[in-house]
Structures are given as structure tokens and as C-alpha cells.
Enzyme design. Sequence first.
Site: not given
Length: 287
Positions: A50, A94, A117
Site C-alpha cells: 500500500k 490493518q 475500509d
Amino acid sequence: MSTLLLDGRAVRAALLPALADRVKALIRPPTLAIVQVGKREDSTAFIKAKIAFGEKIGVNVKHIHLPDTITQQELIAKIQECNADDSIHGIIVQLPLPIALDQDAITEAVDPCKDTDCLTSYSVKRWMEGREDALLPATTRGVKELLAHYKIDLFGKNVVVVGRSMLVGKPLAAFAMNENATVTVCHSKTADLAAETKKADVLIVAAGRPGFIGADQVKEGAIVIDVGINTIKGEKLEDEVSGRKLVGDVDFDAVQPIAGAITPVPGGVGPMTVVALFENLIDICMR
Ligand code: NAD
């Protein structure tokens, strides 16, 4: 029958210039904060990918790396700090988190306006409903864009999703439903998996079980989307993200000859997920 390869790396490369242009058009370069707890190797590899992609398109990625001894309260306080920081536009926690931490409470702590997300209840309601202004979780948005690139329409199709996680299976199923597909969701308690998967015009597999969908579970001509990313230890490979051998949930060599179209692993859904994550971030910045 010739099988179409749904090439996520090629589509990512095709989308990259437009994405970089969208970043340039913003008043200031966006910053994405990625909060990692602990040292899971796979998470570290995904974060590296990322960061690298962010650099290519002019997005700052702030990697906030915390020890796995952190308490729930301390972690939530860290997320709230990011919520309040105007220089941070998007936040990702994460996953998975260490087992001692309450994943739901922690993802819920993210400000919905920075929820890249799409896992807060505010975001979930919107993507479940299929609202036009809803952002989709990155893997789902990545699959959506991959299908769109190859002009594969889900309207009226039988779509079977294997996997029902909040991160992958459920949003993919909701997306397919909102695209007017007829959707079946299979999971670890499905009585006769092959009977279901063989009905699929479009089979989407996200079970986290290396190579477990074989040719006898797929209808001839089906479109097969393999979301699975499984690392095989001890084997040499070159994957751009993990540096280890990666395989999907579909036995590619067995299924490819009968499928109408198929995604490879690596190089299928994975690269599209990274693109989609940054598209979400840019959409957030433009709101
Ligand atoms: P998860 O473990 O949370 O969920 C797995 C799902 O598969 C569960 O719903 C379970 O019921 C189902 N399942 C397990 N065994 C089954 C079986 N034998 N038959 C039918 N269903 C079964 O995993 P997840 O987070 O949803 O991820 C799934 C896979 O997708 C993993 O390989 C993960 O690494 C991968 N993934 C890929 C991307 C990407 O960008 N390509 C992104 C996220 C996750």
C-alpha cells in the site's frame, strides 16, 4: 474453449494514471493512516504494498506501528487521535488484530468520515443498501472494477459467493445483489458445496483454503473470481507483495480450462484491492 484471463495487474496499470491525476487535482496530497498492531508478516507485506502504491500516485501513507501488548483502550485512543488530526484523511486498521483485542469495537472507533475500509456500522448500512454514494470495502470495489473493465455484467446472473466474512464475503454478496444478480452465499457449514458452486454463472471464492475449488465444482463457461490469498511456506517465489509463494482458493490449473474467465493468484483481485483502497481515499477527500 478459450478462457479469458482477468488480469488485475494490467487493469491496475491502466487505472493508475487517472488515479494519479485525481490526486493532483486535490488541494493538498491526501494522507492515509494505517494502524498496525503486532508483527504479522502478511500484514507487514500488505502495508508495504500500500505504501509503494501510494508513493506512485502521490498519496502519503503514515504507517502507525504499535506493539501487540497495546490495550484496547490505548488503541482506541490512538485511533481517536487520528480521527482528530486534520492532516489525516483516511484511516485503516490493518486486520486481523491480535485475538485479545475486540476487532468490532476497534473498527467502530474510526470516524465514519475517514473510514477507508468501510467497516463502521455507518458505512456497512450504506453498502448493504447499495446506496449510490456508498463506498465499498476495497476488495469488493476491486472486484467490481475488474468486472467492469472486462464488461462483465452481473444483472440476472446466478452469483455464488463462497465465504461470509464481514471483510470480504458479505460485502461481495451485497454488491452482487445490488447489481441485480441472484446470489447464493456458501460457508463452512454448507451441506453440499459443489451442488451450489456448479449453479454459478459467476463464482466468487473467498474462503482462505488453498486450491480447494476444483474443476468438478465449476460449471463450464463460468466466470471464476478467486479472492483467496494463501501463502505457502517453504516454497520459493517472487510475489510482489509477500516475496513468498501465493496461491488462491481455486485450483487454477484444473479450473482454467473449463472456465469462461478466471482471475490468477497472484495478479488478479489482489492488485485491484490496492487500487480500490486508494480510490476510496480519494473519494473521501472529495466529499
Ligand atoms: P475468513 O477466514 O474471515 O472467512 C473465510 C470464510 O470462508 C468463512 O465465512 C467460512 O465460512 C468460509 N469457509 C471456510 N471453509 C469453508 C469450506 N470448506 N467451504 C465453504 N466455505 C468455507 O477470511 P476472509 O478475511 O474472508 O478472507 C478470505 C480469503 O480472502 C483469504 O484467503 C484472504 O487472504 C483473502 N483476501 C484477499 C483479499 C484480496 O485483496 N485479494 C483481501 C482480503 C482477503
